[in-house]
Design a protein around this motif. Structure first.
Motif: not given
Length: 347
Positions: A184, A204, A208
Motif C-alpha cells: 500500500y 488500497v 483492504e
C-alpha cells in the motif's frame, strides 16, 4: 533466462535511468508544454517531495520517462500498470511471465525494454541507464543503485536530472519485515509522485476490504502449516534453497488463515534446506510461486509425489501463484486463493 543461478542472484539481491522531464498532465498521461504543463502541475499539487531511504526526492511535475529496474520483481511495474501509468515507461526490465491479474503479463510483455544490453545480474548497467535519459528510476532495493554492482548511483542520476525511488523495505536490502502494508505504501508513494493519489487510494481501499472480509471468515480456525517456495529454482547448496522463511508471504498466509511451516528455519528471507529437513516437517499445503516457469503446478504435483507422507500430499492441497504473493498491488488475490485452498468451507 536461466531459472537457476543468475535469477537466484537477482532474487537474493532483491529480497535478503541527460535531461529533465518533459511537461506532463498527470490526469491524462499525455505530454504537455509551457503554460499548460505549469498549470497542470499546480492543479495537481506539485511540487511534491518524498523521503526515500534518507534521500529527499522533489518532483515539480509527474515523471514522463520512467525506467523500471529488474530486481527479480514485478512490484514496481505492476503498480504503475494498476495506476494507469504504462505510457510513462520508456524501459522496463521486470517480468514474471505470468500473473493472477487477467491481461497483466501481456501488458508487461508489451512494454518497451529500451533495447538495453543487460549485465550479469540481468539489469541495466550505468552507461545504458544514462543513455535512456530517465527522469525517474525505480529499483526494488538499493542494490540497483550500488556503484560496485556496475549501476548508476542515486547521486549520478540526480546529476542528469533523474529522480530515484527504492521500494518499501528495500533500503537495506532486507525484506524480512515486509508486509502487505508495504504494498500500500508503494501504491500511495507512486500515486503521490504521479498526481494520481485518488487512484491509489481506491486500489488500497478495495484490497483492504477484501482482505479484511476474508480474514474475518477464517478467524479462529486452525491455521494449516504451509510450505511456500519458488518452482524449479535453486538459490543455495541444498535440495530446497528457495523455501520462503520471512517476508510479505507470511503476512499473506496469516490473513488467509494459514502459517508458514518453515518460518523459523532461517532469519533471512529464504531457508536453504536439505531434503531430510523438508521430509521431516508436516506440510499441510503448498504454495508454489512461478517465476518465469511455464508450469508451476507441475512442480507442485512433483513435490506431492516426492513427499507422500505430507498431509498436503494425502489431500492434494496446493495452489500455484505468481505476482500476487509478492510486493505489489494484488496481494488480495493471493489471500483469496490461499484462503480458498485452506478453508474452502469458510471462504
Amino acid at each position: 533466462m536461466s531459472k537457476k543461478r543468475p535469477v537466484a542472484v537477482a532474487l537474493a539481491g532483491a529480497l535478503c535511468l541527460v535531461t529533465t522531464a518533459c511537461g506532463a498532465d498527470s490526469s491524462t498521461g499525455t505530454a504537455g508544454s509551457g503554460d499548460k504543463a505549469s498549470a497542470a502541475a499546480a492543479g495537481s499539487g506539485y511540487p511534491v517531495t518524498l523521503e526515500n531511504c534518507g534521500v529527499a526526492q522533489k518532483f515539480g511535475e509527474a515523471p514522463s520517462r520512467v525506467v523500471v529496474m529488474n530486481g527479480a520483481s514485478v512490484a514496481e511495474v505492476s503498480t504503475l500498470l494498476a495506476l494507469g501509468l504504462q505510457d510513462r515507461i520508456v524501459a522496463n526490465q521486470q517480468s514474471y511471465g505470468m500473473s493472477e491479474v487477467a491481461g497483466r503479463a501481456a501488458a508487461i510483455k508489451a512494454l518497451p525494454t529500451g533495447d538495453v544490453k543487460l549485465n550479469d545480474a540481468y539489469d541495466i548497467p550505468r552507461e545504458a541507464m544514462i543513455a535512456l535519459r530517465p527522469d525517474l528510476v525505480l529499483s526494488t532495493t538499493s542494490y540497483g543503485f550500488d556503484e560496485k554492482n556496475g549501476f548508476a548511483t542515486r547521486e549520478q542520476l540526480t546529476q542528469i536530472g533523474a529522480r530515484t525511488y527504492v521500494s518499501p523495505q528495500g533500503c537495506d536490502q532486507d525484506t524480512t519485515k515486509m508486509t502487505i502494508a508495504d504494498s500500500y505504501t508503494l501504491l500511495r508513494d507512486l500515486g503521490k509522485v504521479f498526481g494520481v493519489g485518488d487512484r491509489a487510494e481506491k486500489i488500497v481501499a478495495a484490497s483492504e476490504k477484501r482482505i479484511a472480509d476474508i480474514a474475518a471468515k477464517v478467524e479462529g480456525e486452525r491455521q494449516p502449516k504451509v510450505m511456500v517456495l519458488f518452482s524449479n529454482m535453486a538459490m543455495g547448496g541444498n535440495d530446497f534453497s528457495s523455501v520462503v522463511a520471512k517476508g510479505i508471504y507470511n503476512d499473506i498466509l496469516d490473513k488467509a488463515g494459514g502459517s508458514n511451516a518453515f518460518e523459523s528455519a532461517s532469519e533471512t528471507s529464504f531457508a536453504d534446506l536439505s531434503k531430510e529437513k523438508v521430509a521431516a516437517t508436516d506440510v499441510d499445503a503448498l504454495v508454489v510461486i512461478g517465476y518465469n516457469d511455464p508450469d508451476p503446478a507441475a512442480y507442485a504435483e512433483k513435490l506431492l509425489k516426492e513427499f507422500p507422507q505430507w498431509p498436503a500430499a494425502k489431500n492434494k492441497t496446493y495452489v500455484a501463484l505468481s505476482d500476487s504473493m509478492y510486493l505489489g498491488p494484488s496481494n488480495d488475490l493471493a489471500v483469496a486463493k490461499i484462503a480458498g485452498m485452506l478453508h474452502p468451507d469458510k471462504v
